[in-house]
Write a protein that holds these residues in place. Structure first.
Motif, PDB file in Angstrom:
ATOM      1  N   ASN A 180       0.850  -1.192   0.000  1.00 34.90           N
ATOM      2  CA  ASN A 180       0.000   0.000   0.000  1.00 34.90           C
ATOM      3  C   ASN A 180       0.888   1.244   0.000  1.00 34.90           C
ATOM      4  O   ASN A 180       1.252   1.770   1.053  1.00 34.90           O
ATOM      5  N   PHE A 181       1.245   1.679  -1.182  1.00 37.14           N
ATOM      6  CA  PHE A 181       2.178   2.798  -1.318  1.00 37.14           C
ATOM      7  C   PHE A 181       1.558   4.108  -0.831  1.00 37.14           C
ATOM      8  O   PHE A 181       0.376   4.377  -1.053  1.00 37.14           O
ATOM      9  N   GLU A 182       2.403   4.896  -0.198  1.00 36.30           N
ATOM     10  CA  GLU A 182       2.071   6.284   0.122  1.00 36.30           C
ATOM     11  C   GLU A 182       3.274   7.123  -0.304  1.00 36.30           C
ATOM     12  O   GLU A 182       4.312   7.095   0.357  1.00 36.30           O
ATOM     13  N   THR A 183       3.138   7.830  -1.394  1.00 33.89           N
ATOM     14  CA  THR A 183       4.260   8.591  -1.941  1.00 33.89           C
ATOM     15  C   THR A 183       3.998  10.081  -1.782  1.00 33.89           C
ATOM     16  O   THR A 183       2.962  10.585  -2.236  1.00 33.89           O
ATOM     17  N   THR A 184       4.937  10.740  -1.139  1.00 33.58           N
ATOM     18  CA  THR A 184       4.814  12.178  -0.892  1.00 33.58           C
ATOM     19  C   THR A 184       5.484  12.952  -2.019  1.00 33.58           C
ATOM     20  O   THR A 184       6.657  12.724  -2.332  1.00 33.58           O
ATOM     21  N   VAL A 185       4.720  13.868  -2.611  1.00 32.28           N
ATOM     22  CA  VAL A 185       5.202  14.684  -3.720  1.00 32.28           C
ATOM     23  C   VAL A 185       5.248  16.140  -3.274  1.00 32.28           C
ATOM     24  O   VAL A 185       4.315  16.637  -2.634  1.00 32.28           O
ATOM     25  N   VAL A 186       6.346  16.816  -3.618  1.00 30.83           N
ATOM     26  CA  VAL A 186       6.534  18.228  -3.282  1.00 30.83           C
ATOM     27  C   VAL A 186       6.272  19.071  -4.530  1.00 30.83           C
ATOM     28  O   VAL A 186       6.823  18.799  -5.598  1.00 30.83           O
TER      29      VAL A 186
END
Length: 661
Positions: free
Chosen positions: A100-106
């Motif tokens: 269950n990916f959680e990818t933080t994007v700036v």
């Protein structure tokens, strides 16, 4: 444009072109600064770092200055955040795992951005096991978390014996074009810990045979290159350790990589027991950096805090634990408590009970909280001096033999037997794997509790641990057998073995066979006669291993041995051991020669070490040998193809070792 410092020892202030950019008050956390608005793109830039080392965060050697890597990263305005890919997983059935990916994007741009993410799970052979994709919108000048999932079928599991790792490569796309990528590693494993059954790793009963250690190395201080970190961890693995506690802070990334690669069960510990903004930022750095690591099986909020027995401590631990779970919801949270654990105010908020020392109250604590698993978060701390085989003296020497140092620091054998007798205890982290600078009693320059000495030479405790923690038959004699002048006097001989029986021989004559209890040892008082001391180990009545000590002659020559792997990458350090040998080529275990070293340019000797009571500068290229060994550290220039290390002594002549890279 991002400037990242992996570690600065001391309170640091960072400036760019005269502008104050950042304050950092810990020696152990990683921090990153966005310097985009302050950079000159048409002329030279000046970065200045001021470090104040007057204060200390602990009671051990802390060093000073920039001691870990510094990174300058240039990205597009929309990019994946530092440690931005979180890949927690759960086992669906015997064959399927869901990530269950959680990818933080700036998004540093001035308008909202719609992004697409693709994460590939890649095996060691380069094959793609699964692909997960997700998309979302990230607000202007903001961060956003994009969630998506994928399934992996029949992955190789990660465990202590087979630490199988997978690479997750994540690509960020903007308007269909790839603008950034991130690579992290994961390993598939399950961990279940209960008070009734202990720890199960992938369903297999597992006891943590762990060690604590600080991050420094005797010849380099805090600045430990990757190949030295991996060498240290490989020695722990050889000793039989399967666990490590990052006492008492975020340790260098190279160590953590080695624990993933070599199969260790890690207790990952925070430094500041505070709920302040600064402490929470440090905690975020720790958790986000290490939360994908299969080696990390639990988080620790703190170590030996006086507040652990107060309501203030309870509130602090609860707040820190909540912050940890905000960034990683998959692992339990605990702490290492030594302040009267039977009066703990934090244990109700801990998933497990971690006890430092206090062996006498384990059962009391367990009765108070019978449903909580217990482990020794720190134990033993029994000091010894490598190959010193007499009573402790005023010169800092302590017999190289297991013992109770006091009521608090108990012997390894006593502790381990007691812990293994208690089914509610699922493991231990022994103090310590390696001697470290600081916590010293004059004239020593270091703690003396390590199973490895300050210069990574093996002590008796190394082999004692090996006898407890490994199954392959082994036996090791302590001490050597060079005691000229003590003929006819009794010498205490200790044998560390995992065999059922041991028999000791002196010059071919049996001195008796002993039954060895589980996690025990053999011991004889032997009247010294020069010659050969030999032990044989038996299992089921059959000889399965042996070890010898032979009385040697005087030193007549030097010998250099290469100890570790290294390349000429500009960072690696080459380690060598210098010994004296007699006329028959046997290492002289009590040699005390004064040896000078040189190395062909552009390589340079950066340190020598032998005796943990030696106060001469570690960078000296000449050193008096203690108990037959000197460690030499050589730094290679990047791209160097070969070098020659030379050792010289008035009595033993000259010895050279040629290295071709």
């Amino acid at each position: 444009m991002l400037l990242r410092f992996d570690g600065i020892a001391g309170k640091s202030t960072v400036y760019l072109n005269g502008c104050l950019m950042y304050h950092n008050f810990s020696s152990y956390n990683t921090f990153e600064i966005d310097i985009s608005d302050y950079v000159y793109y048409d002329k030279e830039n000046v970065i200045a770092v001021y470090v104040n080392t007057e204060g200390f965060e602990g009671w051990w050697y802390q060093g000073g200055g920039i001691y870990r890597d510094v990174h300058l990263t240039v990205t597009e305005p929309v990019a994946i955040d530092l440690w931005g890919v979180y890949a927690p997983y759960k086992k669906l059935d015997d064959n399927r795992w869901q990530i269950n990916f959680e990818t933080t994007v700036v998004n540093t741009d001035y308008e909202n951005k719609k992004v697409t993410l693709e994460s590939r799970v890649i095996g060691a052979d380069g094959s793609v096991l699964a692909v997960g994709t997700g998309e979302g919108t990230v607000g202007l000048r903001d961060k956003g978390v994009i969630k998506y999932s994928t399934e992996v079928n029949n992955p190789l599991l990660w465990d202590c014996d087979n630490p199988n790792l997978y690479t997750v490569k994540t690509v960020l796309k903007l308007n269909g074009e790839e603008t950034d990528e991130n690579v992290t590693r994961i390993g598939f494993r399950t961990v279940e810990i209960t008070a009734e059954k202990g720890l199960f790793l992938n369903g297999k009963p597992t006891f943590i045979n762990g060690v604590c250690a600080h991050q420094d190395f005797g010849l380099t201080g805090l600045a430990v290159p990757e190949n030295i970190a991996k060498y240290k961890v490989s020695l722990m693995k050889e000793m039989g350790a399967n666990g490590y506690r990052t006492s008492h802070y975020q340790q260098t990334k190279s160590y953590m990589d080695a624990f993933d690669e070599q199969g260790f069960l890690v207790m990952d510990e925070a430094r500041w027991f505070e709920s302040t903004k600064e402490a929470m930022e440090q905690l975020e750095s720790l958790i986000k950096r290490d939360r994908n690591r299969p080696s990390v099986i639990m988080w620790s909020t703190s170590n030996e805090e006086p507040l652990h027995i107060t309501d203030t401590g309870r509130k602090l631990h609860k707040a820190i634990a909540a912050q940890i779970r905000k960034y990683d919801y998959t692992r339990p949270v605990t702490a290492a408590e030594d302040k009267t654990p039977d009066k703990s105010a934090i244990y109700d908020e801990c998933d497990f009970i971690g006890i430092n020392y206090n062996l006498s109250i384990y059962d009391t604590v367990h009765k108070m909280r019978p449903n909580k698993p217990v482990f020794a978060s720190e134990c033993c701390a029994t000091g010894t001096t490598r190959d010193w085989n007499f009573d402790a003296d005023a010169n800092g020497r302590i017999r190289d033999k297991d013992r109770d140092a006091n009521d608090w620091f108990l012997g390894r054998e006593k502790i381990y037997k007691a812990l293994r007798e208690r089914s509610y205890v699922f493991g231990c982290y022994q103090w310590a794997a390696v001697e470290h600078r600081g916590e010293a009693a004059w004239p020593r320059v270091c703690s003396c509790s390590g199973a490895l000495d300050l210069f990574l030479q093996k002590k008796g405790a190394f082999y004692q641990n090996k006898s407890h923690w490994t199954k392959e038959p082994m036996a090791h004699i302590v001490p050597h057998w060079n005691f000229k002048g003590l003929e006819g006097k009794e010498i205490l001989v200790t044998v560390y073995t995992n065999c059922e029986e041991s028999e000791l021989f002196l010059n071919g004559e049996s001195l008796g066979k002993q039954q060895i209890e589980k996690y025990g040892h053999g011991e004889w008082n032997v009247k010294y006669t020069p010659g050969t001391l030999e032990v044989k180990g038996y299992i089921g009545g059959k000889e399965v291993c042996s070890d010898k000590r032979v009385t040697t002659g005087k030193p007549v020559a030097l010998r250099l041995t290469r100890d570790n792997d290294f390349t000429a990458n500009g960072s690696d350090i080459a380690l060598f051991t210098c010994e004296c040998v007699d006329e028959n080529g046997r290492a002289v275990p009590d040699a005390a020669e004064y040896v000078s070293f040189s190395v062909s340019a552009p390589a340079r000797i950066i340190g020598t070490g032998s005796d943990n009571c030696d106060h001469n500068n570690v960078a000296n290229t000449s050193r008096k040998m203690y108990m037959g060994k000197i460690r030499v550290a050589v730094k290679l220039q990047k791209g160097q193809k070969s070098f020659t290390l030379t050792a010289m002594n008035d009595n033993c002549g000259i010895c050279k070792i040629d290295i071709i890279l």
